[in-house]
Design a protein around this motif. Structure first.
Motif, PDB file in Angstrom:
ATOM      1  N   THR A 219       0.972  -1.261   0.021  1.00 29.49           N
ATOM      2  CA  THR A 219       0.088   0.007  -0.051  1.00 29.49           C
ATOM      3  C   THR A 219       0.932   1.387   0.056  1.00 29.49           C
ATOM      4  O   THR A 219       0.233   2.308   0.057  1.00 29.49           O
ATOM      5  CB  THR A 219      -0.967  -0.025   1.158  1.00 29.49           C
ATOM      6  N   THR A 227       0.748   1.526  -9.760  1.00 24.15           N
ATOM      7  CA  THR A 227      -0.071   2.818  -9.693  1.00 24.15           C
ATOM      8  C   THR A 227      -0.905   2.747 -10.891  1.00 24.15           C
ATOM      9  O   THR A 227      -2.221   3.174 -10.749  1.00 24.15           O
ATOM     10  CB  THR A 227       0.764   3.985  -9.645  1.00 24.15           C
ATOM     11  N   ALA A 230      -3.795   0.543 -10.651  1.00 19.74           N
ATOM     12  CA  ALA A 230      -5.004   1.038  -9.522  1.00 19.74           C
ATOM     13  C   ALA A 230      -5.872   2.236 -10.168  1.00 19.74           C
ATOM     14  O   ALA A 230      -6.667   2.603  -9.695  1.00 19.74           O
ATOM     15  CB  ALA A 230      -4.205   1.351  -8.424  1.00 19.74           C
ATOM     16  N   ARG A 237      -4.005   1.001  -4.034  1.00 20.80           N
ATOM     17  CA  ARG A 237      -3.274  -0.237  -4.365  1.00 20.80           C
ATOM     18  C   ARG A 237      -3.567  -1.358  -3.671  1.00 20.80           C
ATOM     19  O   ARG A 237      -3.376  -2.429  -4.343  1.00 20.80           O
ATOM     20  CB  ARG A 237      -1.730   0.325  -4.181  1.00 20.80           C
ATOM     21  N   GLN A 239      -6.378  -2.701  -2.633  1.00 18.23           N
ATOM     22  CA  GLN A 239      -7.601  -3.315  -3.357  1.00 18.23           C
ATOM     23  C   GLN A 239      -6.950  -4.444  -4.532  1.00 18.23           C
ATOM     24  O   GLN A 239      -7.345  -5.347  -4.532  1.00 18.23           O
ATOM     25  CB  GLN A 239      -8.450  -2.409  -3.585  1.00 18.23           C
ATOM     26  N   ILE A 240      -6.070  -3.319  -5.196  1.00 17.38           N
ATOM     27  CA  ILE A 240      -5.469  -4.411  -6.499  1.00 17.38           C
ATOM     28  C   ILE A 240      -4.707  -5.563  -6.098  1.00 17.38           C
ATOM     29  O   ILE A 240      -5.001  -6.764  -6.593  1.00 17.38           O
ATOM     30  CB  ILE A 240      -4.489  -3.374  -7.405  1.00 17.38           C
TER      31      ILE A 240
END
Length: 289
Positions: A219, A227, A230, A237, A239-240
């Motif tokens: 994160t 980046t 995302a 980040r 979440q990805i």
């Protein structure tokens, strides 16, 4: 390896019988530094646990040495009596004497005493998933798993899991008794347990990756390569990184933890992200050489 793009199965049958949503919640972050003592106010921890379940979590992962004892007590205070669809997983086999002292304790009498204590703290007669936190190198594996199998036959454990082991050790364990899950470190930047993941896939075992966000690294600025992906998804980040785990294998069931309601909601929103084949290819390239 197999990638799933476009869609994925959001549930997993733990032990072949207990349906859980694949993005769960871990309780370690409800305790203080070194997983020792409380992190903040007790009512805040209780509120986060309840919010996790309200937002669809059906797998809560804890351990007797988080606190120690505190995390299990918080789970019971927040969630007992447990909903029928809620699966509680805990761990035993490690004794804590300070915030930096961990002692592996795998003798059968120790494991039985730890399990009995967890049952009391969790206010339950049977633990859905009881995980051996570490294999004790001083005790034969057959004795350790035999102790857990006896507890299972007595109805005190429903399923057995293992934490931090090699693929060969997992195969050996499977030759001794039924195993439902494994917990090893696994994330975008650390795929050293890929061989273990393959065994889990072959046998239909849940793989609960610990440090799914690389203990915060994914994160932060160290994950700048995330980046572009995302930004395209309009997502943080983290979440990805969690969505990648859900796409990476149908047996991966991450249980990220947090003490923040906002961060909890952010983590759980990873369930809604669908990564493209191009996204997955770029993320695969992040793997260390």
């Amino acid at each position: 390896m197999s990638f799933m793009s476009g869609s994925f199965d959001e549930t997993f049958l733990l032990g072949g019988e207990l349906p859980v949503r694949r993005l769960g919640y871990g309780t370690a972050q409800l305790t203080g530094p070194g997983y020792w003592g409380p992190r903040g106010e007790r009512q805040d921890a209780v509120a986060v646990l309840r919010a996790a379940v309200e937002q669809g979590v059906t797998l809560v992962d804890t351990a007797d040495n988080y606190g120690p004892g505190l995390a299990e007590e918080l789970v019971a205070e927040a969630l007992h009596p447990y909903r029928e669809d809620l699966v509680i997983a805990t761990k035993g086999g490690v004794v804590r004497t300070s915030d930096s002292a961990w002692h592996i304790a795998g003798r059968p009498e120790q494991l039985r005493a730890m399990c009995e204590a967890s049952l009391r703290r969790l206010r339950t007669d049977r633990i859905d998933l009881y995980q051996l936190h570490r294999l004790d190198p001083e005790v034969p594996m057959a004795d350790q798993l035999g102790a857990l199998d006896a507890l299972r036959q007595e109805g005190k454990i429903r399923h057995i899991g293992l934490d931090t082991l090699t693929a060969d050790q997992l195969e050996q364990a499977l030759s001794l008794t039924g195993i439902a899950s494994v917990q090893n470190r696994f994330n975008l930047l650390d795929r050293s347990s890929d061989a273990v993941l393959k065994v889990c896939e072959a046998h239909g075992l849940a793989f609960l990756p610990w440090f799914p966000l690389a203990n915060g690294v994914l994160t932060g600025d160290a994950a700048a390569a995330l980046t572009g992906i995302a930004d395209r998804h309009g997502a943080p980040r983290g979440q990805i990184a969690l969505a990648w785990l859900l796409h990476r294998s149908p047996v991966l069931c991450p249980t990220p933890g947090t003490g923040s309601p906002a961060h909890l909601a952010e983590n759980l929103a990873a369930r809604e992200i669908r990564l493209s084949a191009e996204d997955l290819s770029r993320l695969e390239a992040l793997a260390p050489a």
